[in-house]
Enzyme design. Structure first.
Site, PDB file in Angstrom:
ATOM      1  N   CYS A   1      37.440  -1.543  83.812  1.00 54.54           N
ATOM      2  CA  CYS A   1      36.184  -1.972  83.196  1.00 54.54           C
ATOM      3  C   CYS A   1      36.104  -3.495  83.119  1.00 54.54           C
ATOM      4  CB  CYS A   1      36.031  -1.359  81.804  1.00 54.54           C
ATOM      5  SG  CYS A   1      34.469  -1.799  81.019  1.00 54.54           S
TER       6      CYS A   1
ATOM      7  N   CYS B   1      34.393  -4.815  80.045  1.00 56.03           N
ATOM      8  CA  CYS B   1      35.226  -4.822  78.832  1.00 56.03           C
ATOM      9  C   CYS B   1      36.250  -5.949  78.888  1.00 56.03           C
ATOM     10  CB  CYS B   1      36.004  -3.509  78.688  1.00 56.03           C
ATOM     11  SG  CYS B   1      35.119  -2.026  79.112  1.00 56.03           S
ATOM     12  N   ASP B   2      36.902  -6.113  80.023  1.00 55.33           N
ATOM     13  CA  ASP B   2      38.103  -6.941  80.070  1.00 55.33           C
ATOM     14  C   ASP B   2      37.963  -8.252  80.846  1.00 55.33           C
ATOM     15  OD1 ASP B   2      39.404  -4.938  78.685  1.00 55.33           O
ATOM     16  OD2 ASP B   2      40.052  -3.901  80.494  1.00 55.33           O
TER      17      ASP B   2
END
Ligand code: NDP
Length: 315
Positions: A136, A139-140
């Site tokens: 992701c 997300c990261d």
């Protein structure tokens, strides 16, 4: 008999529980069982830092956030059980939910079983999970280890294009490793990716191994050209798998409507499934956004839909 059973324990499940509990429905959450030291809580339990969930200005770890969610819905009387549902029978009323031989009867069910990101299945992917391996970018991607460094994205669909384009905001270079010589992604996304100065497609290539060491995590990637058999090593600090997600819907095969990739189908602008009293929320019915915040929003919708459905029947 239960008023509502919530199956699943990520942001969608816990938010549905929060709203249902505050509506005095005394929800029961069947959270799933811990696996390999990871407590129930969905995909966030394997995410390190979450920086894009509103309300956490300093960021928060995925597991901490899920603990907070759980604590908040527990405050209003939600009950939790670490049990994995093995079968459902939605053919009549009450609805039946089984955990092995154990039967739970309920007026309504909210399905929040989420989706699981697919990985290639390499041992080295597993080894460096959260040490540079992720599925992701949203997300990261902004984490310090990825800044101004070369990164790798695996896959050729819209997700891979989107992840690669997003990562160009941080990375010095993004290699997209694709097993064919043509992307599966929509033309507009593929064109945009190929035209980007920081993106380097690696055609006809598969990942042999993610390289690294325990102290630094990912340091590179060995890829193999499937046409020539030639291998080469790419330097990178991040490896993003973008080869699709699998919604966790095996339980509902032949019972609920799904799209061609297995995502549950809900009625327009709601969380209603085709079965009365059964609602679906979060990633299990969302192939597009797949964010904690959208899953939580959809969990809220499911609890409200569920409460109104019960009120319409019971007054
Ligand atoms: P897709 O199934 O579309 O693409 C998966 C990609 O991964 C394919 O290129 C596939 O290769 C590759 N792949 C799969 N398995 C392997 C493997 N074992 N080894 C190497 N490569 C592999 O998944 P997406 O997640 O990209 O998209 C899912 C759906 O969501 C699509 O309908 C997409 O359009 C949609 N979506 C839309 C977005 C948007 O509109 N903004 C954003 C993201 C997704 P191959 O091509 O050779 O099969």
């Amino acid at each position: 008999m239960e008023n509502v059973i919530i199956i699943g324990s990520g942001p969608a499940g816990y938010t549905a529980a929060l709203y249902a509990a505050r509506a005095s429905l005394e929800p029961l959450v069947l959270e799933g069982e811990p696996s390999q030291d990871i407590l129930p809580g969905g995909q966030l339990m394997t995410t390190t830092e979450v920086e894009n969930y509103p309300g956490y200005p300093e960021g928060v770890t995925g597991p901490q956030m899920m603990e907070d969610f759980k604590k908040q819905c527990g405050r209003f009387g939600t009950r939790f059980e670490w049990k994995t549902v093995t079968k459902v029978d939605f053919s009549g009323s009450p609805l039946k939910v089984y955990v092995g031989d154990e039967l739970f009867e309920t007026k309504t069910v909210i399905i929040a079983t989420g989706a699981t990101a697919k990985y290639l299945g390499l041992e080295s992917e597993e080894k460096y999970m959260n040490l540079g391996v992720s599925a992701c970018a949203t997300c990261d991607g902004a984490l310090p280890r990825f800044r101004d460094k070369p990164l790798v994205v695996v896959g050729g669909g819209d997700t891979a294009m989107e992840e690669a384009l997003f990562l160009t905001n941080f990375a010095s270079r993004v290699h997209i490793i694709h097993r064919r010589d043509e992307f599966r992604a929509s033309k507009i996304m593929a064109d945009r990716a190929v035209a980007h100065e920081k993106i380097v497609p690696e055609w006809d290539s598969v990942v042999d191994e993610v390289l690294g060491d325990e102290a630094t995590g990912v340091t590179g990637c060995r890829i193999k050209n499937v046409k020539t058999g030639e291998t080469k090593e790419l330097e990178c600090t991040g490896y993003f798998a973008a080869i699709g997600h699998k919604p966790n819907t095996d339980l509902f095969g032949g019972i609920l409507d799904m799209d061609e990739t297995g995502y549950l189908v809900t009625k327009a602008d709601s969380t209603y499934t085709k079965i009365d009293g059964v609602f679906a929320a979060g990633d299990v019915q969302d192939r597009i956004y797949r964010q904690a915040i959208t899953a939580a929003g959809s969990g809220c919708m499911a609890a409200i839909d569920c409460q109104r459905w019960l009120e319409a029947r019971e007054g």
